[in-house]
Write a protein that holds these residues in place. Sequence first.
Motif, PDB file in Angstrom:
ATOM      1  N   HIS A 158      28.974   8.803  97.833  1.00  0.00           N
ATOM      2  CA  HIS A 158      28.616  10.220  97.986  1.00  0.00           C
ATOM      3  C   HIS A 158      27.419  10.344  98.929  1.00  0.00           C
ATOM      4  N   SER A 164      31.163  14.328 100.553  1.00  0.00           N
ATOM      5  CA  SER A 164      29.963  15.129 100.729  1.00  0.00           C
ATOM      6  C   SER A 164      30.278  16.542 100.270  1.00  0.00           C
ATOM      7  N   GLY A 165      29.491  17.509 100.763  1.00  0.00           N
ATOM      8  CA  GLY A 165      29.721  18.903 100.401  1.00  0.00           C
ATOM      9  C   GLY A 165      28.804  19.355  99.289  1.00  0.00           C
ATOM     10  N   PRO A 166      28.803  20.665  99.004  1.00  0.00           N
ATOM     11  CA  PRO A 166      27.905  21.200  97.975  1.00  0.00           C
ATOM     12  C   PRO A 166      28.090  20.538  96.618  1.00  0.00           C
ATOM     13  N   ASP A 167      29.323  20.197  96.269  1.00  0.00           N
ATOM     14  CA  ASP A 167      29.567  19.548  94.987  1.00  0.00           C
ATOM     15  C   ASP A 167      29.814  18.057  95.142  1.00  0.00           C
ATOM     16  N   ASN A 168      29.512  17.534  96.326  1.00  0.00           N
ATOM     17  CA  ASN A 168      29.655  16.107  96.599  1.00  0.00           C
ATOM     18  C   ASN A 168      31.076  15.607  96.389  1.00  0.00           C
ATOM     19  N   SER A 169      32.080  16.435  96.709  1.00  0.00           N
ATOM     20  CA  SER A 169      33.471  16.029  96.503  1.00  0.00           C
ATOM     21  C   SER A 169      34.342  16.331  97.716  1.00  0.00           C
ATOM     22  N   THR A 170      33.727  16.723  98.838  1.00  0.00           N
ATOM     23  CA  THR A 170      34.493  16.991 100.050  1.00  0.00           C
ATOM     24  C   THR A 170      34.650  15.701 100.841  1.00  0.00           C
ATOM     25  N   THR A 206      24.675  12.635 100.740  1.00  0.00           N
ATOM     26  CA  THR A 206      23.974  13.910 100.575  1.00  0.00           C
ATOM     27  C   THR A 206      23.578  14.460 101.938  1.00  0.00           C
TER      28      THR A 206
END
Length: 789
Positions: free
Chosen positions: A442, A369-375, A444
């Motif tokens: 991923h 997840s996360g703002p760039d979808n990579s956390t 959102t």
Amino acid sequence: MKLQRALPFRLFLSFLLVALVSSLASAQCLDVCYHTRAKVDSFIADLVAYDAAHFHIAHVDTIGWSRGDQLGVRYPLYAIKISDHPDQFEDEPTALIVGHIHAEEVIGLETMINYVWRLDSLYGLYRTLINNTQLYFVPTINPDGLEVISRNWDCTYRKNGYVPPQLDTCIVVNGMGQDSCGVDLNRQSNLNWIYGDSLWYPTALERFDYFRGAGPFSEPEAQALRDLSVQIKPTISAVFHSSRAGGNAERSIAAWNWEETTDGPAKSSPDCTAIGFLNNLYCDASNFGIRYHAAFHSKRNGELQDWFYRELGTIQFNTELGPPVNIQPHCDTLAVLVNQDRVALNWLLERLLNLGHLTQPPVTIHTFSGPDNSTPISAEWRYLNTWKAILNPWYTNEQFGSATTLLATPGTASFMARKEGFLPDTQTVTVYPNDPQSVNLHLTPLPWHTLNLALYDAASNRISGRVYLDAEFPHWVSVPAEGTSISLPEGSFRATAIGDGIDHMVLFRTFYLGGDETQEFHLPGSSTRMAESFESGLNGWTAGGAGNPWRTENDTTGLGFGASLCNAPTGYRAQYANNLNATLTYALPIALSSDTNNVAALTFWRRGRLDMPADSFFAEVLSDADTTWHTVAGYSDLEIPWTQSWANLTPYMGHTIQFRFRFKTDGVLGDLGLHIDDVQITTGMDAAAPVRPSVISYSYRITGSYPNPFNPSTTVSYEVAAPGLVKLVLFNTLGQEVRRYEVNAPAAGPQRLTWDGLSAAGSPVGSGLYFVQLQACGSISTHKLLLLR
């Protein structure tokens, strides 16, 4: 490494007696080549010292302490981690091996010790495995029992050092059975614990030997193993045993095929194909001496392999080592067995990387997840090809948002991840038999808002109570008189508001939380339209349908319920029948008049067990304006204590209804059934309820479904523009017709249809996406349904 000396532990009773019925001078249990409990401590110290001087690939933790009542001493429970960075948790597949759980069954302990020493001393030989996995080894989860064997008190002792409080003394008898101390640590899980042996279970030869304990996970050893497993989430696992009577010797037992007999079908686990395939290969790997025999666990009794699979998605093998005539063989025989068993163990651990074998490959799931979808985030994941509701949520780990599974068979595989506060994600991949696979899911994030909740009585005084918020991730919210607030993700909610006390009407409300807001519930007084406590038996009720399991029984929980409705036969652990579709109908019509009331509710209490998710219990209503019974509440409970249930009957206001319970079972495996009590239907006046318009223009359309996703049934809401024939057709994703209903609508307006998840042939359909289509007067309306078994 954390090593601590065993601490003295207060005797359970100051006059605790260990009575040795046979002579202390009896034959020694273990040959000199075996590790006594004290020798296990020495091995741990030697391993730590050797590793510190050489490869630094071992780490030892104390994960808990033994019960210690019997001997007055609590012994440490060790876990050894072997990895290239043993002090860190890495993004690598994980395995857990337990060498010893039943005191007398010591071959597995020797196999593990031999293998762990080889891993550490022959690092170069195992470098690929060690550098790319995390291997956890618990030498013994039962040091109390090992100490009894080490002292030669009873060479057939099985259990830990628990002393039952209802016994004055702790008796250990040399020979099978009669040992009043101890709990069987392989009967402790909370999955089917109820079917384990009670303390005095009357098995003549092995009395006391399989005691399940005072409750699920009541023993500190079982708790320590559970907590470690939940923390590391192993992909594969093995727990070593030996067969005292020989019947299970050289056998690998996997989860599950409950009630398997030669007389009829059994209930298989959702992933039995993948688990069985791997189990057969594991058994083949042992075949240079005596090949293990692959089997599924057939009993529901709280054993670990069932719990590991249901709780964590871990494939665990209960590995019964040989020989069948002596579970503590002499040293020369032990050496042969250890070599054989070590090879099979190594093969099993190599499956984490698919080393040297083209087989069911590992699939690694990552959730982001996360703002760039990579956390990385920890989230629930599902293998949709086989997932059923009997499985508890499986989670990716906290550190890396990852999980590795061997459950996916070659071919097309669909994986889903979900977490509260996020939109879910589903990915479909192709799993090849010789190629490990990675799946990235991923999620959102959704915005979160503050929901303020307040409850009032009919006089607008603030009161306390509870609000149940039914959504994909439901919540019970305790609401004090001053009100409360809860932070929730944006989305739709169905709220059920219940005031403390017996005079308040239950209210139902649906709302969309799109920002911070307040929901106030003014709970009116209630009028009782129907009440049943079953204290007079089943007078006023009529049984129907297929089968008649209904009877009344006095409640044994001590909670004051008195007589209650029961749908299982009498007798200890008696189970209800298969192929039931039994109804119990309240004989009197129930008028839900609308002159002074505009809301109605059903409430009742239930407890018990059903064969989840196949067997279901429904509350159903037939209105005088309809010809079809409609489900207003449905349940499939694996195990539930006395719990109050509510259902909204407001759509039936202004009508006279018939009410019934329906109990439906499949053709395999029964259970202990449900108890039902304190059934009530009430009405009231909700001043905040919207006023219905006097003239409504209806069309032909599907307006929704609930629940959705669903299991085992869902109710489709639709409306028709005029009385007459309408068709509702269910299709799968291939466009194939699954079920067809032709309904003669009695009037224009809202209608409901309950689909029970069965095909036209009456067999359950599989998990997946379905479409229901309304066809009438040239109009077509289509709606998606997601079935998750």
